[in-house]
Design a protein around this motif. Sequence first.
Motif, PDB file in Angstrom:
ATOM      1  N   PHE A   1       7.054   6.917 -16.917  1.00 17.10           N
ATOM      2  CA  PHE A   1       8.456   7.046 -16.527  1.00 17.10           C
ATOM      3  C   PHE A   1       8.575   7.298 -15.025  1.00 17.10           C
ATOM      4  CE2 PHE A   1       9.618   7.858 -21.053  1.00 17.10           C
ATOM      5  CZ  PHE A   1      10.694   6.992 -21.126  1.00 17.10           C
ATOM      6  N   GLN A   2       7.756   8.204 -14.499  1.00 18.43           N
ATOM      7  CA  GLN A   2       7.843   8.518 -13.078  1.00 18.43           C
ATOM      8  C   GLN A   2       7.308   7.383 -12.220  1.00 18.43           C
ATOM      9  OE1 GLN A   2       6.768  13.160 -13.013  1.00 18.43           O
ATOM     10  NE2 GLN A   2       7.735  12.418 -11.190  1.00 18.43           N
ATOM     11  N   LEU A   3       6.258   6.713 -12.691  1.00 23.51           N
ATOM     12  CA  LEU A   3       5.721   5.580 -11.941  1.00 23.51           C
ATOM     13  C   LEU A   3       6.782   4.498 -11.778  1.00 23.51           C
ATOM     14  CD1 LEU A   3       3.153   4.167 -10.719  1.00 23.51           C
ATOM     15  CD2 LEU A   3       2.843   3.149 -12.977  1.00 23.51           C
ATOM     16  N   THR A   4       7.483   4.191 -12.859  1.00 26.50           N
ATOM     17  CA  THR A   4       8.525   3.164 -12.785  1.00 26.50           C
ATOM     18  C   THR A   4       9.666   3.596 -11.872  1.00 26.50           C
ATOM     19  OG1 THR A   4       7.976   2.510 -15.052  1.00 26.50           O
ATOM     20  CG2 THR A   4      10.072   1.736 -14.160  1.00 26.50           C
ATOM     21  N   ALA A   5      10.082   4.858 -11.985  1.00 23.60           N
ATOM     22  CA  ALA A   5      11.193   5.345 -11.164  1.00 23.60           C
ATOM     23  C   ALA A   5      10.833   5.350  -9.683  1.00 23.60           C
ATOM     24  CB  ALA A   5      11.594   6.744 -11.623  1.00 23.60           C
ATOM     25  N   ILE A   6       9.630   5.798  -9.347  1.00 21.68           N
ATOM     26  CA  ILE A   6       9.236   5.859  -7.937  1.00 21.68           C
ATOM     27  C   ILE A   6       8.998   4.457  -7.389  1.00 21.68           C
ATOM     28  CG2 ILE A   6       7.524   6.759  -6.322  1.00 21.68           C
ATOM     29  CD1 ILE A   6       7.015   9.033  -8.285  1.00 21.68           C
ATOM     30  N   TRP A   7       8.387   3.581  -8.196  1.00 22.09           N
ATOM     31  CA  TRP A   7       8.115   2.219  -7.726  1.00 22.09           C
ATOM     32  C   TRP A   7       9.410   1.476  -7.402  1.00 22.09           C
ATOM     33  CZ3 TRP A   7       3.517   0.033  -6.483  1.00 22.09           C
ATOM     34  CH2 TRP A   7       3.485  -1.351  -6.282  1.00 22.09           C
ATOM     35  N   ASN A   8      10.454   1.721  -8.193  1.00 27.35           N
ATOM     36  CA  ASN A   8      11.738   1.055  -7.972  1.00 27.35           C
ATOM     37  C   ASN A   8      12.670   1.860  -7.075  1.00 27.35           C
ATOM     38  OD1 ASN A   8      11.019  -1.094  -9.692  1.00 27.35           O
ATOM     39  ND2 ASN A   8      11.670   0.052 -11.497  1.00 27.35           N
TER      40      ASN A   8
ATOM     41  N   LEU B   1       0.829  -1.210   0.000  1.00 28.61           N
ATOM     42  CA  LEU B   1       0.000   0.000   0.000  1.00 28.61           C
ATOM     43  C   LEU B   1       0.864   1.261   0.000  1.00 28.61           C
ATOM     44  CD1 LEU B   1      -2.811  -1.056   2.525  1.00 28.61           C
ATOM     45  CD2 LEU B   1      -2.951  -0.922   0.033  1.00 28.61           C
ATOM     46  N   ASN B   2       1.967   1.213   0.738  1.00 28.12           N
ATOM     47  CA  ASN B   2       2.875   2.359   0.747  1.00 28.12           C
ATOM     48  C   ASN B   2       3.441   2.615  -0.648  1.00 28.12           C
ATOM     49  OD1 ASN B   2       2.528   2.705   3.499  1.00 28.12           O
ATOM     50  ND2 ASN B   2       4.355   1.540   4.046  1.00 28.12           N
ATOM     51  N   SER B   3       3.858   1.548  -1.330  1.00 31.70           N
ATOM     52  CA  SER B   3       4.406   1.707  -2.677  1.00 31.70           C
ATOM     53  C   SER B   3       3.371   2.262  -3.641  1.00 31.70           C
ATOM     54  CB  SER B   3       4.944   0.364  -3.197  1.00 31.70           C
ATOM     55  OG  SER B   3       6.122   0.000  -2.520  1.00 31.70           O
ATOM     56  N   LEU B   4       2.133   1.766  -3.533  1.00 33.07           N
ATOM     57  CA  LEU B   4       1.070   2.296  -4.391  1.00 33.07           C
ATOM     58  C   LEU B   4       0.837   3.778  -4.120  1.00 33.07           C
ATOM     59  CD1 LEU B   4      -1.562  -0.615  -4.304  1.00 33.07           C
ATOM     60  CD2 LEU B   4      -0.142   0.084  -6.240  1.00 33.07           C
ATOM     61  N   LEU B   5       0.883   4.150  -2.851  1.00 34.37           N
ATOM     62  CA  LEU B   5       0.659   5.554  -2.498  1.00 34.37           C
ATOM     63  C   LEU B   5       1.812   6.421  -2.992  1.00 34.37           C
ATOM     64  CD1 LEU B   5      -1.297   7.431  -1.025  1.00 34.37           C
ATOM     65  CD2 LEU B   5       0.029   7.051   1.066  1.00 34.37           C
ATOM     66  N   TYR B   6       3.045   5.985  -2.715  1.00 33.16           N
ATOM     67  CA  TYR B   6       4.199   6.747  -3.180  1.00 33.16           C
ATOM     68  C   TYR B   6       4.210   6.866  -4.700  1.00 33.16           C
ATOM     69  CZ  TYR B   6       6.359   6.138   1.476  1.00 33.16           C
ATOM     70  OH  TYR B   6       6.631   6.170   2.815  1.00 33.16           O
ATOM     71  N   ALA B   7       3.994   5.744  -5.387  1.00 31.91           N
ATOM     72  CA  ALA B   7       4.208   5.700  -6.833  1.00 31.91           C
ATOM     73  C   ALA B   7       3.041   6.296  -7.608  1.00 31.91           C
ATOM     74  CB  ALA B   7       4.451   4.256  -7.277  1.00 31.91           C
ATOM     75  N   VAL B   8       1.815   5.857  -7.327  1.00 30.23           N
ATOM     76  CA  VAL B   8       0.673   6.294  -8.130  1.00 30.23           C
ATOM     77  C   VAL B   8       0.362   7.764  -7.879  1.00 30.23           C
ATOM     78  CG1 VAL B   8      -1.758   5.920  -8.631  1.00 30.23           C
ATOM     79  CG2 VAL B   8      -0.268   3.954  -8.201  1.00 30.23           C
ATOM     80  N   VAL B   9       0.207   8.126  -6.619  1.00 36.33           N
ATOM     81  CA  VAL B   9      -0.106   9.531  -6.308  1.00 36.33           C
ATOM     82  C   VAL B   9       1.086  10.427  -6.656  1.00 36.33           C
ATOM     83  CG1 VAL B   9      -0.795  11.148  -4.499  1.00 36.33           C
ATOM     84  CG2 VAL B   9      -1.700   8.814  -4.502  1.00 36.33           C
ATOM     85  N   GLY B  10       2.297   9.965  -6.322  1.00 34.21           N
ATOM     86  CA  GLY B  10       3.479  10.758  -6.640  1.00 34.21           C
ATOM     87  C   GLY B  10       3.672  10.944  -8.137  1.00 34.21           C
ATOM     88  N   ALA B  11       3.405   9.883  -8.921  1.00 33.59           N
ATOM     89  CA  ALA B  11       3.552   9.991 -10.370  1.00 33.59           C
ATOM     90  C   ALA B  11       2.485  10.901 -10.966  1.00 33.59           C
ATOM     91  CB  ALA B  11       3.483   8.608 -11.009  1.00 33.59           C
ATOM     92  N   LEU B  12       1.261  10.847 -10.442  1.00 36.63           N
ATOM     93  CA  LEU B  12       0.199  11.726 -10.950  1.00 36.63           C
ATOM     94  C   LEU B  12       0.527  13.193 -10.692  1.00 36.63           C
ATOM     95  CD1 LEU B  12      -3.099   9.819 -10.008  1.00 36.63           C
ATOM     96  CD2 LEU B  12      -2.306  10.410 -12.309  1.00 36.63           C
ATOM     97  N   VAL B  13       0.864  13.506  -9.438  1.00 38.45           N
ATOM     98  CA  VAL B  13       1.171  14.895  -9.103  1.00 38.45           C
ATOM     99  C   VAL B  13       2.461  15.340  -9.783  1.00 38.45           C
ATOM    100  CG1 VAL B  13       1.624  16.513  -7.218  1.00 38.45           C
ATOM    101  CG2 VAL B  13      -0.040  14.664  -6.907  1.00 38.45           C
ATOM    102  N   GLY B  14       3.473  14.470  -9.767  1.00 35.99           N
ATOM    103  CA  GLY B  14       4.743  14.822 -10.392  1.00 35.99           C
ATOM    104  C   GLY B  14       4.624  15.014 -11.897  1.00 35.99           C
ATOM    105  N   SER B  15       3.815  14.189 -12.545  1.00 39.50           N
ATOM    106  CA  SER B  15       3.628  14.337 -13.994  1.00 39.50           C
ATOM    107  C   SER B  15       2.915  15.635 -14.323  1.00 39.50           C
ATOM    108  CB  SER B  15       2.832  13.150 -14.543  1.00 39.50           C
ATOM    109  OG  SER B  15       3.524  11.947 -14.334  1.00 39.50           O
TER     110      SER B  15
END
Length: 304
Positions: free
Chosen positions: A227-234, A98-112
């Motif tokens: 691109f951001q989703l992959t970078a944040i997820w990893n 859940l933490n990874s989903l929150l970091y990656a999905v929300v972070g990628a949406l806002v960051g994009s």
Amino acid sequence: MTTMTPTTPRATPQEPAGKPLGRPFGSSRLTSRGVANAVVLIAALYTMLPTVWLLLASTKNADALFGSDILSLSDFSFVSNLSDLFAMDGGLYREWYLNSLLYAVVGALVGSLISVSAGYAFDKYEFRHKEKLFGLVLTGVMVPQTVLALPLYLVASGIGLVNTFWAVFIPVLFNPFGVYLARILSNGYVPNEVLEASRVDGAGELQTYVRVSLRMLGPGFVTVFLFQLTAIWNNFFLPMVMLSDQHLYPLSLGLYTWNSSATVSPEYYPLVVIGSLLAVVPLIVAFITLQRYWKSGLTAGSVK
């Protein structure tokens, strides 16, 4: 004194008009296509090999995992490994997921959104020191993220954000490469004529961006998002520096912790394997779901 008589050139068969000399028409094309398909097939198999190994290894228990019978259908333990995965350490894996989903999905949406907006501004507007500021963005592209981890830790420590959700979430919102890519995509997807037409109709700059430009930048937004989703997820090094509470770990750091513990407790090895298999599922789903947006030409026919 000898006299030389001209020789009559030997008649050669003429090729039909429209066909090249030598090999039959189309044979070279078929050969090159076959070679290209073979190279792509080999590359695809090589790329899929780790995933296939994960899929097979996730069905084995600890004893079979270190044996030579990974390809065997015996000792099928996928269900028990899955049950142990979510039960280990009080269900920590579920929290990491859940933490990874929150970091990656929300972070990628806002960051994009931030990256696309900044790239659009660099492309469509003229302001003071524009190219110098964009040069700083390009400099940020060349700086490895691991180099920035320690300065970010010192900043987060100074404002009291270390070992919090925000210490990992805020830094991933700003992606220099996303800004660079968004500027290129804005130049290709958003014609200036459409913006002028929107301004003539009385729309403001923000309204033009939200209602016109952002829709045209749909494929570009999806590209930056992936691109951001992959970078944040990893992302691994930044959470390792910032976090000490296991309940805030992303999957990458959590699985690393279990893998380190497996040297003492071998029962963690099957959990790390099946946990890694489940960790790649969101990325596969995202790429399969969003790939059609890359090919869509949203600006086709917008300018006549």
